[in-house]
Write a protein that holds these residues in place. Structure first.
Motif, PDB file in Angstrom:
ATOM      1  N   UNK A 171       0.855  -1.088   0.045  1.00 29.65           N
ATOM      2  CA  UNK A 171       0.060  -0.203   0.162  1.00 29.65           C
ATOM      3  C   UNK A 171       0.739   1.286  -0.037  1.00 29.65           C
ATOM      4  N   UNK A 172       0.422   2.105  -0.761  1.00 31.96           N
ATOM      5  CA  UNK A 172       1.525   3.426  -0.917  1.00 31.96           C
ATOM      6  C   UNK A 172       0.363   4.614  -0.944  1.00 31.96           C
ATOM      7  N   UNK A 173       0.645   5.891  -0.123  1.00 31.16           N
ATOM      8  CA  UNK A 173       0.068   6.966  -0.218  1.00 31.16           C
ATOM      9  C   UNK A 173       0.309   7.808  -1.726  1.00 31.16           C
ATOM     10  N   UNK A 174      -0.407   8.882  -1.880  1.00 31.34           N
ATOM     11  CA  UNK A 174       0.104   9.537  -2.987  1.00 31.34           C
ATOM     12  C   UNK A 174       1.432  10.047  -3.303  1.00 31.34           C
ATOM     13  N   UNK A 175       2.063  10.283  -2.145  1.00 29.02           N
ATOM     14  CA  UNK A 175       3.482  10.724  -2.314  1.00 29.02           C
ATOM     15  C   UNK A 175       4.297   9.522  -2.500  1.00 29.02           C
ATOM     16  N   UNK A 176       3.964   7.966  -2.386  1.00 23.69           N
ATOM     17  CA  UNK A 176       4.817   7.024  -2.597  1.00 23.69           C
ATOM     18  C   UNK A 176       5.113   6.408  -1.357  1.00 23.69           C
ATOM     19  N   UNK A 177       4.702   6.890  -0.269  1.00 23.82           N
ATOM     20  CA  UNK A 177       5.380   6.366   1.144  1.00 23.82           C
ATOM     21  C   UNK A 177       4.270   5.203   1.505  1.00 23.82           C
ATOM     22  N   UNK A 178       4.961   3.981   2.009  1.00 23.63           N
ATOM     23  CA  UNK A 178       4.414   2.965   2.287  1.00 23.63           C
ATOM     24  C   UNK A 178       3.295   3.081   3.154  1.00 23.63           C
ATOM     25  N   UNK A 179       2.112   2.593   3.248  1.00 23.05           N
ATOM     26  CA  UNK A 179       0.992   2.725   4.035  1.00 23.05           C
ATOM     27  C   UNK A 179       0.341   1.230   3.906  1.00 23.05           C
ATOM     28  N   UNK A 180      -0.121   0.885   5.174  1.00 25.61           N
ATOM     29  CA  UNK A 180      -0.841  -0.302   5.410  1.00 25.61           C
ATOM     30  C   UNK A 180      -2.312  -0.039   5.522  1.00 25.61           C
ATOM     31  N   UNK A 181      -3.122  -0.181   4.416  1.00 21.63           N
ATOM     32  CA  UNK A 181      -4.445   0.072   4.583  1.00 21.63           C
ATOM     33  C   UNK A 181      -5.051  -1.087   4.749  1.00 21.63           C
ATOM     34  N   UNK A 182      -4.502  -2.252   5.288  1.00 20.39           N
ATOM     35  CA  UNK A 182      -5.239  -3.541   5.587  1.00 20.39           C
ATOM     36  C   UNK A 182      -6.165  -3.306   7.018  1.00 20.39           C
ATOM     37  N   UNK A 183      -7.090  -3.724   6.839  1.00 19.64           N
ATOM     38  CA  UNK A 183      -8.037  -3.607   8.338  1.00 19.64           C
ATOM     39  C   UNK A 183      -7.238  -4.156   9.410  1.00 19.64           C
ATOM     40  N   UNK A 184      -7.368  -3.551  10.569  1.00 19.40           N
ATOM     41  CA  UNK A 184      -7.114  -4.028  11.796  1.00 19.40           C
ATOM     42  C   UNK A 184      -8.121  -4.128  12.829  1.00 19.40           C
ATOM     43  N   UNK A 185      -7.760  -5.259  13.540  1.00 19.68           N
ATOM     44  CA  UNK A 185      -8.556  -5.444  15.046  1.00 19.68           C
ATOM     45  C   UNK A 185      -8.497  -4.393  15.916  1.00 19.68           C
ATOM     46  N   UNK A 186      -9.039  -4.565  17.293  1.00 17.82           N
ATOM     47  CA  UNK A 186      -8.890  -3.563  18.120  1.00 17.82           C
ATOM     48  C   UNK A 186      -7.549  -3.322  18.831  1.00 17.82           C
ATOM     49  N   UNK A 187      -6.814  -4.336  18.373  1.00 14.25           N
ATOM     50  CA  UNK A 187      -5.547  -4.401  19.154  1.00 14.25           C
ATOM     51  C   UNK A 187      -4.361  -4.170  18.179  1.00 14.25           C
ATOM     52  N   UNK A 188      -4.685  -3.813  16.878  1.00 11.12           N
ATOM     53  CA  UNK A 188      -4.078  -3.471  15.644  1.00 11.12           C
ATOM     54  C   UNK A 188      -3.417  -4.391  15.045  1.00 11.12           C
ATOM     55  N   UNK A 189      -3.878  -5.848  15.226  1.00 11.06           N
ATOM     56  CA  UNK A 189      -3.430  -6.928  14.369  1.00 11.06           C
ATOM     57  C   UNK A 189      -4.087  -6.771  12.861  1.00 11.06           C
ATOM     58  N   UNK A 190      -3.160  -7.018  12.062  1.00 14.40           N
ATOM     59  CA  UNK A 190      -3.812  -7.075  10.535  1.00 14.40           C
ATOM     60  C   UNK A 190      -4.919  -8.026  10.414  1.00 14.40           C
ATOM     61  N   UNK A 191      -5.942  -7.743   9.734  1.00 16.97           N
ATOM     62  CA  UNK A 191      -7.078  -8.636   9.330  1.00 16.97           C
ATOM     63  C   UNK A 191      -7.025  -8.618   7.825  1.00 16.97           C
ATOM     64  N   UNK A 192      -7.701  -9.739   7.271  1.00 18.90           N
ATOM     65  CA  UNK A 192      -7.735 -10.002   5.846  1.00 18.90           C
ATOM     66  C   UNK A 192      -8.346  -8.962   5.045  1.00 18.90           C
ATOM     67  N   UNK A 193      -7.745  -8.526   3.876  1.00 18.57           N
ATOM     68  CA  UNK A 193      -8.457  -7.559   3.105  1.00 18.57           C
ATOM     69  C   UNK A 193      -9.948  -7.897   2.736  1.00 18.57           C
ATOM     70  N   UNK A 194     -10.636  -6.835   2.765  1.00 21.97           N
ATOM     71  CA  UNK A 194     -12.092  -7.190   2.623  1.00 21.97           C
ATOM     72  C   UNK A 194     -12.854  -7.465   3.895  1.00 21.97           C
ATOM     73  N   UNK A 195     -12.156  -7.374   4.965  1.00 23.77           N
ATOM     74  CA  UNK A 195     -12.718  -7.874   6.463  1.00 23.77           C
ATOM     75  C   UNK A 195     -12.994  -6.454   7.071  1.00 23.77           C
TER      76      UNK A 195
END
Length: 175
Positions: free
Chosen positions: A19-43
């Motif tokens: 995932x990248x923002x408009x300036x090309x910096x890495x960003x993680x758009x993956x959904x997260x749970x309440x403790x910040x753990x990544x969830x599958x895309x689309x969740x």
């Protein structure tokens, strides 16, 4: 969030799927749970805290406490991190220490006893050192001695077999 799955090109010409923002910096758009753990895309995940928000110290403490009370210490850490990065030089170590405490609670709730206890103690030490260097135990109405005592007690509890913990039930009272 400000994130999109735009990707980029690696030096070898292959496509970068991160995932990248408009300036090309890495960003993680993956959904997260309440403790910040990544969830599958689309969740459906917990809405993330926007990054880089400048808040007053009062707003920071209020927002962080709300998130802690909701069992979202990962998100509270992001609020403290914003204060650490945008606040005054004199208070950076205070906010950094509080961010470490929130991450420590996050790790304890995830079951990472060793890392959680270590971060709780590190954050407690930073907050305590900041307060003693300035003779201020109640900056912005916070009870730093109480928060430090909470962190050390929780670190000891999880090391004695009390983890993982319920993040909301184990959250500190900042004031």
């Amino acid at each position: 969030m400000g994130s999109s799955r735009t990707g980029g090109t690696e030096p070898d010409g292959t496509r970068d799927a991160r995932d990248r923002d408009s300036e090309g910096r890495a960003r993680n758009a993956r959904p997260r749970d309440g403790l910040g753990r990544p969830l599958p895309y689309g969740t459906d995940g917990v809405p993330r805290q926007p990054e880089g928000v400048v808040r007053t110290p009062e707003e920071t403490v209020t927002q962080a406490q709300r998130l802690l009370d909701e069992g979202k210490p990962f998100h509270a850490h992001e609020v403290f991190e914003d204060a650490w990065k945008s606040g005054t030089e004199q208070e950076r170590e205070l906010w950094r220490g509080l961010a470490q405490l929130a991450v420590g609670l996050t790790h304890c709730a995830r079951g990472n006893v060793t890392g959680g206890a270590r971060l709780l103690r590190r954050g407690a030490g930073a907050a305590e050192q900041w307060a003693s260097a300035r003779g201020r135990e109640r900056p912005h109405g916070m009870d730093l001695p109480g928060v430090v005592a909470w962190a050390r007690a929780l670190a000891g509890d999880v090391e004695r077999g009390g983890g993982p913990v319920d993040a909301a039930r184990s959250a500190p009272r900042l004031r």
